[in-house]
Design a protein around this motif. Sequence first.
Motif, PDB file in Angstrom:
ATOM      1  N   ARG B 125       0.844  -1.248  -0.026  1.00  0.00           N
ATOM      2  CA  ARG B 125      -0.114  -0.104   0.169  1.00  0.00           C
ATOM      3  C   ARG B 125       0.748   1.214   0.078  1.00  0.00           C
ATOM      4  O   ARG B 125       0.341   2.225  -0.216  1.00  0.00           O
ATOM      5  CB  ARG B 125      -0.979   0.211   1.136  1.00  0.00           C
ATOM      6  N   HIS B 403      -0.098   7.139   0.525  1.00  0.00           N
ATOM      7  CA  HIS B 403      -1.533   6.874   0.234  1.00  0.00           C
ATOM      8  C   HIS B 403      -1.691   7.292  -1.131  1.00  0.00           C
ATOM      9  O   HIS B 403      -2.860   6.682  -1.726  1.00  0.00           O
ATOM     10  CB  HIS B 403      -2.467   7.581   1.545  1.00  0.00           C
ATOM     11  N   GLN B 404      -0.932   8.109  -1.483  1.00  0.00           N
ATOM     12  CA  GLN B 404      -1.066   8.369  -2.998  1.00  0.00           C
ATOM     13  C   GLN B 404      -0.535   7.389  -3.899  1.00  0.00           C
ATOM     14  O   GLN B 404      -0.922   7.362  -5.110  1.00  0.00           O
ATOM     15  CB  GLN B 404      -0.368   9.694  -3.338  1.00  0.00           C
ATOM     16  N   SER B 406      -1.173   4.523  -6.093  1.00  0.00           N
ATOM     17  CA  SER B 406      -2.513   3.952  -6.705  1.00  0.00           C
ATOM     18  C   SER B 406      -2.254   2.515  -6.982  1.00  0.00           C
ATOM     19  O   SER B 406      -3.095   1.691  -6.971  1.00  0.00           O
ATOM     20  CB  SER B 406      -2.838   4.764  -7.928  1.00  0.00           C
ATOM     21  N   GLN B 418      -5.573   0.720  -8.115  1.00  0.00           N
ATOM     22  CA  GLN B 418      -6.451   1.788  -7.556  1.00  0.00           C
ATOM     23  C   GLN B 418      -6.621   1.851  -5.996  1.00  0.00           C
ATOM     24  O   GLN B 418      -7.766   1.757  -5.610  1.00  0.00           O
ATOM     25  CB  GLN B 418      -7.891   1.622  -8.214  1.00  0.00           C
ATOM     26  N   ARG B 419      -5.587   1.368  -5.341  1.00  0.00           N
ATOM     27  CA  ARG B 419      -5.506   1.327  -3.821  1.00  0.00           C
ATOM     28  C   ARG B 419      -5.809   0.137  -2.941  1.00  0.00           C
ATOM     29  O   ARG B 419      -6.047  -0.068  -1.952  1.00  0.00           O
ATOM     30  CB  ARG B 419      -6.360   2.651  -3.347  1.00  0.00           C
ATOM     31  N   GLU B 420      -6.687  -0.679  -3.930  1.00  0.00           N
ATOM     32  CA  GLU B 420      -7.030  -2.007  -3.391  1.00  0.00           C
ATOM     33  C   GLU B 420      -6.016  -3.040  -3.664  1.00  0.00           C
ATOM     34  O   GLU B 420      -5.302  -3.446  -4.606  1.00  0.00           O
ATOM     35  CB  GLU B 420      -8.408  -2.412  -4.393  1.00  0.00           C
TER      36      GLU B 420
END
Lengths: 446, 446
Positions: B125, B403-404, B406, B418-420
């Motif tokens: 992440r 957290h940016q 992706s 896409q963050r997942e």
Amino acid sequence: MSETQPQACDLLIEAGFVVPVEPHGVVLEDHAVAVSDGEIVSVAPVAEARRRFRPARVVARPEGALIPGLVNAHTHNPMTLLRGIADDLPLKVWLQQHIWPIEGAVIGPDFVADGVALAIAEMLRGGTTCCSENYFFPDVQAAVYKRHGFRALVGLPVIDFPTAWAKSDDEYFDRAGEVHDAWHDDGLIATAFAPHAPYTVNDANFERIRLLSDQLDVPVHLHLHETAQEVQQSIEQHGQRPIARLDRLGLIDERLIAVHMTQLTEAEIRLCAERGVSVVHCPESNLKLASGFCPACALERAGVNLALGTDGCASNNDLDMFGETRTAALLAKAVAHDAAALDAFAALRAATLGGARALGFGDRIGSIEPGKQADLACVDLSALETQPLHHVVSQLVYATGRHQVSDVWIAGKPKLQQRELVDMDMAGLVANAKQWRKRIAAIRTS
Amino acid sequence: MSETQPQACDLLIEAGFVVPVEPHGVVLEDHAVAVSDGEIVSVAPVAEARRRFRPARVVARPEGALIPGLVNAHTHNPMTLLRGIADDLPLKVWLQQHIWPIEGAVIGPDFVADGVALAIAEMLRGGTTCCSENYFFPDVQAAVYKRHGFRALVGLPVIDFPTAWAKSDDEYFDRAGEVHDAWHDDGLIATAFAPHAPYTVNDANFERIRLLSDQLDVPVHLHLHETAQEVQQSIEQHGQRPIARLDRLGLIDERLIAVHMTQLTEAEIRLCAERGVSVVHCPESNLKLASGFCPACALERAGVNLALGTDGCASNNDLDMFGETRTAALLAKAVAHDAAALDAFAALRAATLGGARALGFGDRIGSIEPGKQADLACVDLSALETQPLHHVVSQLVYATGRHQVSDVWIAGKPKLQQRELVDMDMAGLVANAKQWRKRIAAIRTS
């Protein structure tokens, strides 16, 4: 108790944890904060609060930690539009070849208004609810902060040379007076004198500031002992270190918000403690510009009120008070040669109540106590990055990212809800920032 | 060109910006990276790549910056389960009264497997695709990294006293040999010797490590010159500073991954440069434990390969390589008294190619070049916090939050989209971390 009628309130925030900051060192589990007319009216266990209050609105954050809104005690927010424009350069080259020429070309009410708006959005998204602003066009700044319901201490600049804001000493003071008069009884906005630095303000102007700050009862916000060169230059020019010179001029007192302070003797630390000076530590700016190390732990242990600031985005490059608080807590240990220096609770206090006191807002904000304004931030600790949750305040200071801020209130008004800005147009702000990038790029290549 | 048939490829990533790291100092606008069989096959302008390739899948990130996956060159990932358990304490109290007793009660395959899984999710992440692991039960670690498709250099521990992993010198080496043999031809997992530190490993064991590391062609990953006390103790015990002692034992060479290195003379810096030693700088751990300041800029300018590591979550408290890179870039300037020290490009290189080279993976990962494995991270720069975008690499190093990130790929396989997380159960990991919190809390109060 159980027979009394529940009391109406505007808002009840139920949180997994409340970190009130005052009293110090406390984490309240499953507590609720009741808010009415923008003020905190109660901090109590959730079950008790549900019996005692009939709230118009309930916000439940069972995995959230509610903290006082963070106070960014030193920033130059219009410069948010210059984020990352010139990094990794010696101070002189950075200022003279990059920042000043660009500022010269863009500075004015539009630049200030747009930069402050972008900064407000960034601060809200990172749990900051109050800042101490230091830039030109304080009239414009104050209006933008007010429009967005953001709490600010706006600096009234004084500097020995003409700028876009004022052309003469008299004009600086006249305009300062006008801005002060316009805002002096506002609930969100207050003003401070902001003489730029000891090396750019002469004795006569400092004396005038001392008289007026007493008369108007406003703080004095000043870059002080930022670098060794500043101290050396003062000795050469005035025969005194800047703090000694300011003491001669009557400015070393509880009104002084002394920013940076990387060059301090033990006697100077004691003097600051005795006189009630507040020190704003900007660790990331000091590191990035190689200015030196502020003795944050020694100041705190001497009883000096310690606040934290990000400085402007041209020298940081963000307005992230979570990051700044972490850096302050980490750096203090290395500088003090003591792993117990500036612990997580002390760092969080500096980022909240310490900042509030420095700005003269200590009776209104900075802690979660009945009677104070409801300036609050809720942090989601359920994220994988803050698990397992062995210690709430350690996680807040050493592991939390600002994007974990879920909700923010200022004077009881919601400003961020579940990560969404309540009354700002984020897409519009980003589009506008992109326009500024183009405009500044055109200036630089012309 | 235009008449040739497009070439099939597995994946085409089109990004607003590609920062290849090699060549140094370059940002490619609107470029695409083509991937086949886990390898980068081309880096080209988007328009050209669209003509040349017939991709099975296209990922378009017009506001994204594609960078090599970050390499965390020193960590103790099972300790992620101890995040924030005991902070703000002197080193001795921290280790003896907190970390060791808790580890003594929980250490074993379950603790190691669960801690590593939590760490992998956190690393992915945050854009990290490879780590150098240093803890007990390397067999378990290797299996967990492999199961999740994460690239790792797994340390084979050697320490002079019995632990849950091995009871005698011979058992340490036997088990090390077994783990090495099991993984020595794996595409993702490799092993290194991991003697704990100069003060916990005797000469005979270091000599055995030297022989075996030559024979097996594996690196030696070692905490070295972490504190002034370590150096002093070595002088008292061995009549030599640790580096001099290791040189006598034949270990100061290009296999050495020297971690921390806060206490270095100029001669030691030169020696490291001449011998091809890699230094892993862990700035946040060094600050938090008040260990001292690694002269990162002086090392880099002397030509030493510089890598970055977070250290374990019990002393940091995160696995955030974006944060670590920022801290390294900021701190280097203050330590070198030079605002131009370790600039943004150099810091990003240390966090990618520097780490890859330190781990012996320099020919496989660390930069975006044809022929290298497709270990990649995409960072969304459209966020308000990285606008305006005057300088891509400044924003990445000084303003971007992890957290940016992706998207992440390892050997061309998507791990974050896409963050997942693609193939990890985040809710299950968090639930499991909460179980560990309860279990450890029960141990502490018993």
